[in-house]
Motif scaffolding. Structure first.
Motif, PDB file in Angstrom:
ATOM      1  N   UNK B 311       0.818  -1.215   0.000  1.00 37.38           N
ATOM      2  CA  UNK B 311       0.000   0.000   0.000  1.00 37.38           C
ATOM      3  C   UNK B 311       0.856   1.272   0.000  1.00 37.38           C
ATOM      4  N   UNK B 312       1.990   1.248   0.685  1.00 39.82           N
ATOM      5  CA  UNK B 312       2.765   2.480   0.825  1.00 39.82           C
ATOM      6  C   UNK B 312       3.961   2.557  -0.103  1.00 39.82           C
ATOM      7  N   UNK B 313       4.724   1.491  -0.161  1.00 42.38           N
ATOM      8  CA  UNK B 313       5.999   1.588  -0.865  1.00 42.38           C
ATOM      9  C   UNK B 313       5.823   1.367  -2.359  1.00 42.38           C
ATOM     10  N   UNK B 314       4.954   0.428  -2.723  1.00 42.65           N
ATOM     11  CA  UNK B 314       4.786   0.096  -4.132  1.00 42.65           C
ATOM     12  C   UNK B 314       4.342   1.306  -4.972  1.00 42.65           C
ATOM     13  N   UNK B 316       4.772   4.423  -4.455  1.00 42.90           N
ATOM     14  CA  UNK B 316       5.891   5.366  -4.511  1.00 42.90           C
ATOM     15  C   UNK B 316       6.900   4.910  -5.557  1.00 42.90           C
ATOM     16  N   UNK B 317       7.176   3.593  -5.550  1.00 44.18           N
ATOM     17  CA  UNK B 317       8.146   3.075  -6.507  1.00 44.18           C
ATOM     18  C   UNK B 317       7.612   3.177  -7.935  1.00 44.18           C
ATOM     19  N   UNK B 318       6.316   2.938  -8.101  1.00 42.13           N
ATOM     20  CA  UNK B 318       5.723   3.013  -9.438  1.00 42.13           C
ATOM     21  C   UNK B 318       5.781   4.437  -9.978  1.00 42.13           C
ATOM     22  N   UNK B 319       5.458   5.406  -9.125  1.00 40.01           N
ATOM     23  CA  UNK B 319       5.516   6.813  -9.536  1.00 40.01           C
ATOM     24  C   UNK B 319       6.927   7.159  -9.987  1.00 40.01           C
ATOM     25  N   UNK B 320       7.863   6.709  -9.183  1.00 40.77           N
ATOM     26  CA  UNK B 320       9.274   6.977  -9.465  1.00 40.77           C
ATOM     27  C   UNK B 320       9.652   6.388 -10.825  1.00 40.77           C
ATOM     28  N   UNK B 321       9.195   5.173 -11.058  1.00 43.76           N
ATOM     29  CA  UNK B 321       9.496   4.464 -12.295  1.00 43.76           C
ATOM     30  C   UNK B 321       8.913   5.217 -13.492  1.00 43.76           C
TER      31      UNK B 321
END
Lengths: 363, 330
Positions: B311-314, B316-321
């Motif tokens: 819920x939290x980290x994924x 963020x990582x997707x946005x970054x990607x």
């Protein structure tokens, strides 16, 4: 195959068969921090020639997490009764071989009887030390606010109008749901080991009604906070509060710390020596247990750590200030009022932790 | 010898001649398949890939597996997912989604996630506001001075993190240094209650994670072409305009990297809220601790951790990607 390799193989076989015949002269102890006089360990090493690796922890939960993951390599651990009870159910301890314990008769049989509620027939444990959970207070600060009322009562922390007067100088409670809740249940006149939802609700409501007067729930902070005057009342372990007492004396800031076993009755706990089933050096562990059971060793430990030992033979060897301290060795009358806290079912533990989080965070 | 046996269904047939021929034939095919592969590139990717696989992905799978079991009084303290007995000829495969269902039934967990995100976001923002001027100053100072300033930023890492948090306890407590100073100067007449509050948690997180914000910001600001600012000035831009129109947009990659480096560990922070926070500071790290140590419910604790990651980290990582790809396109 070269001769060298053959030689190595032979040496290995020899070493292996040797460990079967007589185990390595090593003992891995995992005990609470500051819970033994260092001389006892050196004395044991000198007498037996066994090298002791001494490691410490500061909470039952940490010990349990390690034991439950398996193969810790420890030969001797010191869990508290209710934890040992559950560990015995999980089958992680070896039975104690009493034929190897020449000093077993030194034990206090009355206390051993109480302990057998955690471990039928005391098959997996030998008592190490015991104590109570009670009230530590800063005499001047509390008397300033409450006048001349008696301080040996849980009203200090559970009666809203009394606790409110102490809120400004600070009240700290142990962050230990099972223990504090059983004391609250007992204060309400209910069975301290009750697993009834309705009882849990009543005790939760009691603590919530005074929650706003508490400064924190923490299991170690209160030692230095009592000594420095950061809190004026703490519900904590007797030995910890006595430690705060001596620290306050050393600091010389005029803080006088008292300890009282509440007249409503409180929890008595036992820390027990136990040998994990997969201990690599069970013989050495038995030797150490027998050494701790000796009257002079037991007295030495009690005199040093300011906790009581369940050892009748050690009593004459105790220092007067230890033997006559009602905070360490309470009178029989007070003892009769103490109860033990048993292990709960996992289902109740979940309810309890949830209620406790609710109390702490106001949700 | 039948054709089916050559395909390896029967283990006994493998040493036979036809099987050997088969093997070498597939070997040829493999050779052709890998002809286009850049081995050097693969080797470089393989090392971090292997690292992530062993130290991140496999542990993640183990935790995920535990989250689908039930807690039990045993070693280890949870039920086995797969049980089989060859003699009795039975096998059971059990999945327990109860932990996840419970997570969503009790709003307590949601509250804890929200509270963690709130504390982490606010501290990230404060870290950014405090860290940006510092990074800017370092990037614009003389090269010889930069080394000194950067090492000052890294200097706290030479002391244990735990000791530094303990030092803050000494500063913030009722008769601590801050209160003593304020009392002696007469600014306050009652000691401030700072320790065991959310305020102390914010201070702890901002203090601890500030270097993680400064370093990526510095990298972004340092490689900025200063002639761009001159150009802006020549075109009539005022200093504050050049800052917002030139410097800030160029620092965005550094801002994102810094915010992620602060936000992600801050969400799961356990030590700071338990040492500096009050009993009512609700953070998911503490909930995890309670599940693990007080309830001894490893499966539930694992479920809490998995949900936090998803819920939290994924996101963020997707946005970054996604942002990374955008940069490549533009």
């Amino acid at each position: 195959m070269s001769h060298k390799k053959l030689g190595l193989a032979a040496a290995l076989t020899f070493a292996l068969s040797n460990t079967v015949a007589a185990e390595e002269q090593v003992l891995n102890i995992y005990n609470w921090s500051d819970y033994i006089n260092p001389e006892a360990v050196t004395q044991f090493e000198k007498e037996t020639g066994i090298k002791v690796n001494y490691d410490v922890y500061d909470s039952n939960e940490v010990l349990e997490a390690k034991l439950m993951s398996g193969s810790t390599g420890y030969d001797l651990v010191v869990p508290t009764g209710s934890f040992l009870e559950r560990h015995v159910q999980a089958g992680i301890y070896a039975e104690i071989d009493r034929s190897k314990l020449t000093n077993y008769a030194n034990l206090d049989t009355v206390l051993a009887e109480k302990i057998s509620r955690h471990d039928a027939g005391n098959k997996h444990n030998v008592p190490y030390a015991w104590g109570t959970i009670g009230l530590g207070f800063n005499e001047t600060m509390v008397k300033e606010r409450l006048g001349e009322m008696p301080l040996d009562t849980l009203d200090l922390i559970f009666k809203p109008e009394v606790a409110a007067k102490l809120a400004d100088c600070g009240i700290g409670l142990l962050d230990s749901p099972a223990e504090v809740m059983s004391i609250a249940l007992n204060y309400l006149g209910l069975d301290p080991n009750s697993e009834k939802k309705s009882d849990l609700k009543k005790a939760t409501a009691l603590i919530k009604s005074v929650r706003s007067s508490y400064k924190y729930f923490h299991s170690g902070q209160y030692i230095s906070d009592l000594a420095n005057g950061e809190v004026c009342v703490a519900l904590g372990y007797n030995g910890d509060i006595l430690q705060a007492q001596s620290r306050a004396e050393e600091a010389g800031q005029g803080n006088v710390i008292g300890y009282a076993i509440p007249k409503e009755g409180t929890l008595v706990w036992f820390d027990l020596l136990a040998i994990p089933a997969d201990a690599p050096h069970p013989d050495a562990a038995h030797k150490f247990i027998d050494f701790v059971l000796k009257a002079d060793t037991a007295a030495g430990i009690s005199n040093y750590v300011y906790y009581a030992v369940a050892n009748t033979a050690a009593e004459p060897l105790l220092l007067d200030e230890v033997r006559n301290n009602p905070g360490i060795y309470p009178s029989d009358e007070v003892k009769a009022n103490l109860f033990t806290q048993n292990a709960h079912t996992s289902k109740f533990d979940r309810l309890l932790t949830r209620a406790w989080s609710g109390i702490k965070t106001g949700r | 010898m039948g054709h089916g046996q050559q395909c390896g269904f029967d283990l006994m047939s493998i040493p036979s001649g036809s099987a050997w021929i088969d093997k070498s034939a597939s070997g040829m095919a493999r050779y052709n398949l890998f002809r286009g592969v850049n081995w050097g590139r693969l080797g470089v990717i393989a090392v971090p890939g292997l690292w992530l696989g062993i130290f991140f992905f496999i542990p993640f799978l183990v935790v995920f597996k535990i989250s689908l079991s039930e807690s039990a009084i045993a070693v280890p303290p949870y039920s086995a997912m797969l049980e089989w007995d060859l003699e009795e000829a039975y096998a059971t495969f059990k999945l327990n989604f109860g932990n996840y269902i419970y997570l969503f039934e009790d709003t307590f967990y949601l509250d804890a996630y929200i509270s963690s995100v709130k504390i982490a976001s606010v501290s990230t923002l404060i870290t950014l506001i405090v860290g940006f001027p510092i990074a800017y100053l370092i990037a614009r100072s003389k090269p010889s001075m930069r080394v000194v300033l950067l090492s000052l930023v890294i200097l706290p890492f030479w002391t244990s993190f735990l000791l530094r948090v303990y030092a803050w306890m000494g500063f913030l407590k009722k008769n601590g240094i801050v209160n003593e100073f304020l009392l002696s100067t007469g600014i306050i007449d009652q000691p401030l209650i700072m320790l065991q509050t959310d305020f102390a948690v914010y201070i702890g997180i901002v203090y601890t994670y500030l270097p993680f914000m400064i370093l990526p910001l510095y990298t972004a600001l340092e490689k900025m072409d200063l002639t761009l600012l001159e150009a802006a000035e020549d075109l009539g831009s005022r200093p504050y305009q050049s800052f917002f129109l030139v410097t800030l947009p160029l620092a965005v990659p550094g801002i994102i990297a810094g915010c992620l480096l602060v936000f992600i560990p801050a969400v799961g922070e356990f030590v700071i809220p338990s040492l500096l926070g009050g009993s009512d500071t609700l953070m998911i790290g503490r909930v995890l601790w309670d599940e693990f140590f007080l309830n001894r419910d490893w499966p539930m604790a694992s479920a809490v951790a998995i949900v936090m990651l998803v819920v939290l980290v994924l996101p963020v990582m997707l946005i970054r990607n996604a942002q990374g790809k955008e940069e490549v396109h533009s």
